[in-house]
Each structure stands twice: as C-alpha cells, then as structure tokens.
Write a protein that holds these residues in place. Sequence first.
Motif, PDB file in Angstrom:
ATOM      1  N   ARG A   1       0.846  -1.210   0.000  1.00 53.09           N
ATOM      2  CA  ARG A   1       0.000   0.000   0.000  1.00 53.09           C
ATOM      3  C   ARG A   1       0.876   1.252   0.000  1.00 53.09           C
ATOM      4  NH1 ARG A   1      -2.447   3.285   4.274  1.00 53.09           N
ATOM      5  NH2 ARG A   1      -4.194   4.398   3.338  1.00 53.09           N
ATOM      6  N   SER A   2       1.900   1.257   0.821  1.00 56.73           N
ATOM      7  CA  SER A   2       2.807   2.395   0.901  1.00 56.73           C
ATOM      8  C   SER A   2       3.493   2.650  -0.442  1.00 56.73           C
ATOM      9  CB  SER A   2       3.851   2.137   1.994  1.00 56.73           C
ATOM     10  OG  SER A   2       4.834   3.137   1.996  1.00 56.73           O
ATOM     11  N   ALA A   3       3.981   1.578  -1.072  1.00 59.12           N
ATOM     12  CA  ALA A   3       4.643   1.728  -2.380  1.00 59.12           C
ATOM     13  C   ALA A   3       3.668   2.251  -3.426  1.00 59.12           C
ATOM     14  CB  ALA A   3       5.234   0.383  -2.812  1.00 59.12           C
ATOM     15  N   ALA A   4       2.432   1.758  -3.404  1.00 58.08           N
ATOM     16  CA  ALA A   4       1.428   2.244  -4.361  1.00 58.08           C
ATOM     17  C   ALA A   4       1.131   3.726  -4.136  1.00 58.08           C
ATOM     18  CB  ALA A   4       0.151   1.414  -4.239  1.00 58.08           C
ATOM     19  N   LEU A   5       1.082   4.145  -2.880  1.00 59.85           N
ATOM     20  CA  LEU A   5       0.865   5.566  -2.588  1.00 59.85           C
ATOM     21  C   LEU A   5       2.038   6.416  -3.081  1.00 59.85           C
ATOM     22  CD1 LEU A   5      -0.746   5.322   0.950  1.00 59.85           C
ATOM     23  CD2 LEU A   5      -1.842   6.196  -1.136  1.00 59.85           C
ATOM     24  N   PHE A   6       3.252   5.902  -2.952  1.00 63.16           N
ATOM     25  CA  PHE A   6       4.403   6.633  -3.480  1.00 63.16           C
ATOM     26  C   PHE A   6       4.302   6.787  -4.999  1.00 63.16           C
ATOM     27  CE2 PHE A   6       7.143   5.621   0.370  1.00 63.16           C
ATOM     28  CZ  PHE A   6       7.247   6.941   0.777  1.00 63.16           C
ATOM     29  N   VAL A   7       3.895   5.739  -5.688  1.00 65.19           N
ATOM     30  CA  VAL A   7       3.742   5.817  -7.144  1.00 65.19           C
ATOM     31  C   VAL A   7       2.661   6.825  -7.513  1.00 65.19           C
ATOM     32  CG1 VAL A   7       3.035   4.528  -9.202  1.00 65.19           C
ATOM     33  CG2 VAL A   7       4.636   3.500  -7.582  1.00 65.19           C
ATOM     34  N   LEU A   8       1.526   6.778  -6.822  1.00 64.98           N
ATOM     35  CA  LEU A   8       0.454   7.744  -7.100  1.00 64.98           C
ATOM     36  C   LEU A   8       0.915   9.167  -6.821  1.00 64.98           C
ATOM     37  CD1 LEU A   8      -2.438   8.428  -7.873  1.00 64.98           C
ATOM     38  CD2 LEU A   8      -3.115   7.912  -5.506  1.00 64.98           C
ATOM     39  N   ALA A   9       1.616   9.365  -5.712  1.00 62.53           N
ATOM     40  CA  ALA A   9       2.133  10.693  -5.379  1.00 62.53           C
ATOM     41  C   ALA A   9       3.086  11.190  -6.464  1.00 62.53           C
ATOM     42  CB  ALA A   9       2.835  10.662  -4.021  1.00 62.53           C
ATOM     43  N   ALA A  10       3.936  10.300  -6.956  1.00 64.93           N
ATOM     44  CA  ALA A  10       4.880  10.688  -8.013  1.00 64.93           C
ATOM     45  C   ALA A  10       4.141  11.079  -9.282  1.00 64.93           C
ATOM     46  CB  ALA A  10       5.858   9.551  -8.293  1.00 64.93           C
ATOM     47  N   LEU A  11       3.135  10.305  -9.658  1.00 69.53           N
ATOM     48  CA  LEU A  11       2.364  10.645 -10.855  1.00 69.53           C
ATOM     49  C   LEU A  11       1.715  12.013 -10.721  1.00 69.53           C
ATOM     50  CD1 LEU A  11       0.683   7.206 -11.643  1.00 69.53           C
ATOM     51  CD2 LEU A  11       2.461   8.360 -12.984  1.00 69.53           C
ATOM     52  N   LEU A  12       1.164  12.298  -9.542  1.00 69.54           N
ATOM     53  CA  LEU A  12       0.502  13.583  -9.340  1.00 69.54           C
ATOM     54  C   LEU A  12       1.497  14.740  -9.303  1.00 69.54           C
ATOM     55  CD1 LEU A  12      -2.170  12.490  -6.728  1.00 69.54           C
ATOM     56  CD2 LEU A  12      -2.604  13.292  -9.073  1.00 69.54           C
ATOM     57  N   GLU A  13       2.583  14.577  -8.543  1.00 72.26           N
ATOM     58  CA  GLU A  13       3.517  15.702  -8.427  1.00 72.26           C
ATOM     59  C   GLU A  13       4.299  15.930  -9.717  1.00 72.26           C
ATOM     60  OE1 GLU A  13       6.867  17.815  -5.666  1.00 72.26           O
ATOM     61  OE2 GLU A  13       6.714  15.634  -5.559  1.00 72.26           O
ATOM     62  N   ILE A  14       4.859  14.885 -10.258  1.00 69.43           N
ATOM     63  CA  ILE A  14       5.649  15.042 -11.484  1.00 69.43           C
ATOM     64  C   ILE A  14       4.736  15.436 -12.636  1.00 69.43           C
ATOM     65  CG2 ILE A  14       7.168  13.885 -13.129  1.00 69.43           C
ATOM     66  CD1 ILE A  14       7.979  12.066 -10.651  1.00 69.43           C
ATOM     67  N   GLY A  15       3.583  14.788 -12.724  1.00 68.77           N
ATOM     68  CA  GLY A  15       2.623  15.143 -13.767  1.00 68.77           C
ATOM     69  C   GLY A  15       2.136  16.570 -13.629  1.00 68.77           C
ATOM     70  N   GLY A  16       1.873  16.990 -12.398  1.00 67.03           N
ATOM     71  CA  GLY A  16       1.434  18.366 -12.171  1.00 67.03           C
ATOM     72  C   GLY A  16       2.494  19.382 -12.569  1.00 67.03           C
ATOM     73  N   ALA A  17       3.724  19.119 -12.178  1.00 64.43           N
ATOM     74  CA  ALA A  17       4.809  20.023 -12.552  1.00 64.43           C
ATOM     75  C   ALA A  17       4.997  20.044 -14.071  1.00 64.43           C
ATOM     76  CB  ALA A  17       6.105  19.600 -11.858  1.00 64.43           C
ATOM     77  N   TRP A  18       4.862  18.881 -14.716  1.00 61.00           N
ATOM     78  CA  TRP A  18       4.996  18.806 -16.167  1.00 61.00           C
ATOM     79  C   TRP A  18       3.884  19.598 -16.857  1.00 61.00           C
ATOM     80  CZ3 TRP A  18       2.134  16.592 -20.209  1.00 61.00           C
ATOM     81  CH2 TRP A  18       2.811  16.450 -21.432  1.00 61.00           C
ATOM     82  N   LEU A  19       2.656  19.493 -16.327  1.00 57.16           N
ATOM     83  CA  LEU A  19       1.547  20.251 -16.911  1.00 57.16           C
ATOM     84  C   LEU A  19       1.775  21.756 -16.796  1.00 57.16           C
ATOM     85  CD1 LEU A  19      -1.423  18.075 -15.651  1.00 57.16           C
ATOM     86  CD2 LEU A  19      -0.824  18.484 -18.063  1.00 57.16           C
ATOM     87  N   VAL A  20       2.252  22.209 -15.639  1.00 58.84           N
ATOM     88  CA  VAL A  20       2.562  23.632 -15.482  1.00 58.84           C
ATOM     89  C   VAL A  20       3.670  24.024 -16.456  1.00 58.84           C
ATOM     90  CG1 VAL A  20       3.474  25.386 -13.899  1.00 58.84           C
ATOM     91  CG2 VAL A  20       1.754  23.755 -13.092  1.00 58.84           C
ATOM     92  N   TRP A  21       4.699  23.201 -16.559  1.00 57.84           N
ATOM     93  CA  TRP A  21       5.795  23.452 -17.500  1.00 57.84           C
ATOM     94  C   TRP A  21       5.249  23.602 -18.920  1.00 57.84           C
ATOM     95  CZ3 TRP A  21      11.284  23.403 -16.897  1.00 57.84           C
ATOM     96  CH2 TRP A  21      12.002  23.331 -18.083  1.00 57.84           C
ATOM     97  N   GLN A  22       4.391  22.665 -19.315  1.00 55.96           N
ATOM     98  CA  GLN A  22       3.815  22.716 -20.660  1.00 55.96           C
ATOM     99  C   GLN A  22       2.979  23.989 -20.846  1.00 55.96           C
ATOM    100  OE1 GLN A  22       4.337  20.409 -23.272  1.00 55.96           O
ATOM    101  NE2 GLN A  22       5.948  19.826 -21.832  1.00 55.96           N
ATOM    102  N   GLY A  23       2.206  24.337 -19.839  1.00 51.51           N
ATOM    103  CA  GLY A  23       1.377  25.529 -19.931  1.00 51.51           C
ATOM    104  C   GLY A  23       2.174  26.801 -20.073  1.00 51.51           C
ATOM    105  N   VAL A  24       3.272  26.902 -19.324  1.00 46.32           N
ATOM    106  CA  VAL A  24       4.083  28.127 -19.322  1.00 46.32           C
ATOM    107  C   VAL A  24       5.159  28.088 -20.399  1.00 46.32           C
ATOM    108  CG1 VAL A  24       5.653  29.554 -17.956  1.00 46.32           C
ATOM    109  CG2 VAL A  24       3.633  28.542 -16.874  1.00 46.32           C
ATOM    110  N   ARG A  25       6.023  27.085 -20.345  1.00 45.43           N
ATOM    111  CA  ARG A  25       7.192  27.048 -21.239  1.00 45.43           C
ATOM    112  C   ARG A  25       6.841  26.697 -22.681  1.00 45.43           C
ATOM    113  NH1 ARG A  25      12.508  26.466 -18.558  1.00 45.43           N
ATOM    114  NH2 ARG A  25      13.167  26.329 -20.700  1.00 45.43           N
TER     115      ARG A  25
END
Length: 111
Positions: free
Chosen positions: A5-29
């Motif tokens: 469960r902990s490992a799955a939460l880490f994967v979900l957190a990574a998808l959200l944080e990295i994906g979120g940062a990538w979306l902002v990057w795409q929107g701005v840059r």
Amino acid sequence: MLNLRSAALFVLAALLEIGGAWLVWQGVREHRGWAWIGAGIAALGAYGFVATLQPDAHFGRILAAYGGVFVAGSLAWGMVADGYRPDRYDVIGALVCLAGVAVIMYAPRGR
C-alpha cells in the motif's frame, strides 16, 4: 500488505507531483495555456493529500523517502513524456535513491 500500500501511494504521489509540474511546464514554457497550468496546480494539490495517506506517521520520513521516488519517477516521466534517455549515471543515481527509500521506509525498527 502495508508495504505494498505504501509503495502504491508513493507511485500515485509521483504521478501527481511530477505530472502536475509537467503540466505547469507545458502551460508556461510550451505556451499551452491556462487550462494546462490549472490542471497542473490541481494535480500538485492532490499530491499533497496523497502523501497524508501513508501509513507511517512521520512527515519528515515520508517526504525524505518520497524524494528518492521523485528522482526515479522524474527520469521515467522524462523518458515517456519527452523522449529523454538517461545515461548510466542517471540510472545508477536513481537506483541509489530507491535503495535509500527502502532503507528509510521499510527497514525493521524496534518499536
């Protein structure tokens, strides 16, 4: 089961944080606009909530371990989303980080 469960939460957190940062990057840059930026901000906010679902109660431990997941996840995201090809030192560094995650989160502790 708790470690899975902990490992799955880490994967979900990574998808959200990295994906979120990538979306902002795409929107701005990449000039994709406010919808991309807004989606990125929402994903980054969701990441903050997912981190609280970890079974360990120590904020510092969770975020320190997540740092290693973030390193490896960022390289993987770059490969999938941007065609980035990590070199052997990137891979070695990511593996070292993931080993650190395992030690921080899953080492037996005398509680």
